[in-house]
Design an enzyme around this catalytic site. Sequence first.
Site, PDB file in Angstrom:
ATOM      1  N   GLU A   1      -0.224 -12.416  -1.658  1.00  0.00           N
ATOM      2  CA  GLU A   1      -1.665 -12.498  -1.910  1.00  0.00           C
ATOM      3  C   GLU A   1      -2.029 -13.762  -2.687  1.00  0.00           C
ATOM      4  O   GLU A   1      -1.304 -14.146  -3.611  1.00  0.00           O
ATOM      5  CB  GLU A   1      -2.111 -11.256  -2.713  1.00  0.00           C
ATOM      6  CG  GLU A   1      -1.870  -9.944  -1.971  1.00  0.00           C
ATOM      7  CD  GLU A   1      -2.330  -8.717  -2.743  1.00  0.00           C
ATOM      8  OE1 GLU A   1      -2.887  -8.869  -3.860  1.00  0.00           O
ATOM      9  OE2 GLU A   1      -2.118  -7.606  -2.239  1.00  0.00           O
TER      10      GLU A   1
ATOM     11  N   GLU B   1      -9.228  -9.454   3.817  1.00  0.00           N
ATOM     12  CA  GLU B   1      -9.567  -8.064   3.491  1.00  0.00           C
ATOM     13  C   GLU B   1     -10.929  -7.989   2.798  1.00  0.00           C
ATOM     14  O   GLU B   1     -11.182  -8.709   1.822  1.00  0.00           O
ATOM     15  CB  GLU B   1      -8.477  -7.453   2.594  1.00  0.00           C
ATOM     16  CG  GLU B   1      -8.789  -6.018   2.189  1.00  0.00           C
ATOM     17  CD  GLU B   1      -7.602  -5.258   1.610  1.00  0.00           C
ATOM     18  OE1 GLU B   1      -6.472  -5.777   1.604  1.00  0.00           O
ATOM     19  OE2 GLU B   1      -7.836  -4.108   1.170  1.00  0.00           O
TER      20      GLU B   1
ATOM     21  N   SER C   1       0.843  -1.202   0.000  1.00  0.00           N
ATOM     22  CA  SER C   1       0.000   0.000   0.000  1.00  0.00           C
ATOM     23  C   SER C   1       0.878   1.252   0.000  1.00  0.00           C
ATOM     24  O   SER C   1       0.385   2.346  -0.234  1.00  0.00           O
ATOM     25  CB  SER C   1      -0.920   0.007   1.229  1.00  0.00           C
ATOM     26  OG  SER C   1      -0.176  -0.195   2.411  1.00  0.00           O
TER      27      SER C   1
END
Length: 275
Positions: free
Chosen positions: A115, A182, A45
């Site tokens: 991920e 998430e 991020s």
Amino acid sequence: MKNTVSTFQQAKANGEKVSMLTAYDYSTAKLIDEAGIHAILVGDSLGNTMLGYEDTISVTVEDMIHHCACVARGAKNALVVCDMPFMSYQTSVYDAVVNAGRLMKEGRAQAVKLEGGVEVAPQIKAITSAGIPVCAHLGLTPQSIHAFGGYKVQGKSEAAAKKLLEDALAIQEAGAFAVVLECVPSKLASLVTSKLDIVTIGIGAGNGCDGQVLVYQDMLGMFTDYVPKFVKQYAQVGEVMKQAFCEYKQEVSEGTFPAEEHGYKMDDDVIDKLY
Ligand code: KIV
């Protein structure tokens, strides 16, 4: 006391919640560490919050190493987890191990995060076999934003919820010590948490997870390009900063800063000789 992957396992066993925040630099990491947060995530991020990209796709392994090394110098007790950026592990098991190794050796990370579910289980198995702890990330995985067609809640249909649970079991089986969930409905996140032995860390996944993570600029009200529904702003630091910048500009314009006490003195006879 130094937090490790064992702290995570113990916390789950004792029913204690794990706290995690992102950081990308030394001073912020130090403050978070001093607050006693269990883990610091050097998230990709940083592509949005530090580098000003519109997504995380352009973030490189070099970017992650640079920021992770800064954080590692500031984090005494928090476990430092570093994100593996887009295409640093999807391409092959070999790439995944090499790049995870670089984040540990050059970035001084203490664990890596990547991920995906079943499709990256071989990578997780290989990285953990190399002695590197892995945190997985399921649900809304921002590196797949173009495949999702936008930032949307994941796992709402029966098929999607079933797939998420299968993915969670697969990454646990592959050796992950934790998984970030998430933008997942709270009931699904609670169910996944109850089915796993490893720690679930929620972001937009309700309070049934074993722990929580937030992006620090989001929770401090410093990043306002987009504020997701799941963010709680604990302070308006962005406003405080902007106010201080305005005050500084005003005082510089007026000549009231710096005041006498901000300057250094010397003997008058030395300066007089120069006139
Ligand atoms: O990159 C990041 O900061 C993350 C968190 C949002 C979990 O992956």
